[in-house]
Design a protein around this motif. Structure first.
Motif: not given
Length: 362
Positions: A352-358
């Motif tokens: 996966x590509x990390x994402x910290x957005x809601x």
């Protein structure tokens, strides 16, 4: 100077940061935090950075492990926010989400989790309850943050006669409307094979959603979204492969397979369903890695072959400096994390590509 930069300019700068650097920038001040959050929302795919490998234990464990390809380091994250009695299916890789399904012989329920933020959301029940269907994911490219989940085949609930049957329909979940829709029927023989012989990894390419059967001789089942048409494709050397997996590569469908004798080959589907050999694993990596039960997982931009937690992995990734060139690399297994030695065990690997957005769905 940095404190006076406009938010849109800061947001564009932060979009070039590797994923693990974004939280550090957010901790600097409120202005940077808001700009970094805007960057993750606007550039959630982050295709310029290589995908991260996630190792989830196949038996119950309180933590899972993730490999940072930029710093070549392993990290552990806890699973406390993930409900029990579920297991991973695949990732919605560009959104940084892991798709899970229920276990235990009950009608399937699906949920998504962002392993970095701890957000968890459950999809509503299917219109037709079913057990052990094939599951596929499509990320909606022109609608940021949205995705579709397809469920095909499976065993239907037992009717009044007491006998369950194969469910010859396909349902689609739209994360925008948050609803399931029955999109079409399917041949019963396809429903049987998708239920019994198909793992949950899928690949979407050029309007077709693909699954591969897990029994020799390998074959590929395809569903054309625009026409609701089912198709079947042969797999190169399908009878001879020791292992095989379908992966996406540059918008095309590819097959990674291990040939009897140790050779690992990558084929790409061309026009008319013809297969072309495009790559082979280098001899030095093949000698170091091949042997035992090998698994393979892929995402746009990267492929990983692995066995277990500590044996090491081989990756084939898009080059950092030249996107047209793909490179083979060896990654040491996860033996130590945070100063403690880890036991070896079987894993389910995901990219996966990390994402910290809601996530809008959650």
């Amino acid at each position: 100077m940095w404190s006076n930069l406009p938010s849109d300019l800061l947001s564009n700068i932060f979009s070039y940061l590797p994923p693990h650097s974004v939280p550090r920038a957010m901790a600097a001040c409120r202005h940077w935090r808001d700009s970094a959050r805007s960057a993750t929302r606007r550039h959630h795919h982050r295709r310029r950075h290589p995908p991260w490998f996630v190792a989830l234990p196949t038996r119950k464990n309180d933590s899972y492990f993730i490999h940072n390809p930029i710093e070549n380091t392993w990290h552990s994250l806890d699973l406390e926010h993930v409900p029990s009695l579920i297991k991973p299916v695949s990732t919605i890789g560009g959104h940084g989400l892991i798709l899970f399904k229920t276990t235990g012989g009950v009608a399937i329920r699906l949920s998504v989790c962002n392993p970095f933020t701890g957000q968890v959301g459950q999809l509503p029940p299917l219109q037709k309850p079913r057990r052990n269907p094939a599951v596929g994911v499509i990320e909606v490219s022109n609608c940021p943050g949205q995705f579709n989940v397809y469920v095909a085949g499976g065993m239907s609930e037992a009717g009044s006669g007491g006998a369950a049957s194969y469910e010859p329909t396909l349902e689609m979940f739209d994360s925008g409307s948050k609803k399931w829709t029955i999109v079409g029927s399917m041949p019963v023989e396809f429903a049987v094979r998708l239920t019994v012989w198909t793992p949950n990894e899928s690949v979407y390419s050029n309007g077709i959603l693909y699954w591969m059967t897990s029994a020799r001789a390998y074959s590929i089942m395809g569903f054309e979204i625009g026409t609701n048409r089912w198709m079947e494709f042969s797999v190169p050397m399908g009878y001879m492969l020791e292992f095989a997996a379908i992966v996406p590569r540059n918008g095309q469908l590819a097959v990674v397979g291990g040939v009897d004798g140790g050779d690992v080959v990558v084929w790409e589907m061309g026009e008319g369903g013809e297969w072309n050999v495009i790559e082979r694993m280098p001899v030095e990596l093949r000698r170091r890695f091949v042997g035992g039960s090998i698994k393979c997982v892929g995402i746009e931009g990267g492929v990983c072959l692995y066995r277990d937690m500590v044996s090491g992995m081989v990756t084939w990734r898009r080059g950092r400096n030249c996107e047209d060139r793909w490179e083979w690399n060896w990654i040491e297994g996860c033996n130590w994390v945070s100063g403690r030695e880890l036991e070896n065990y079987s894993i389910k690997g995901l990219f996966l590509h990390p994402n910290i957005a809601s996530c809008p769905f959650i």
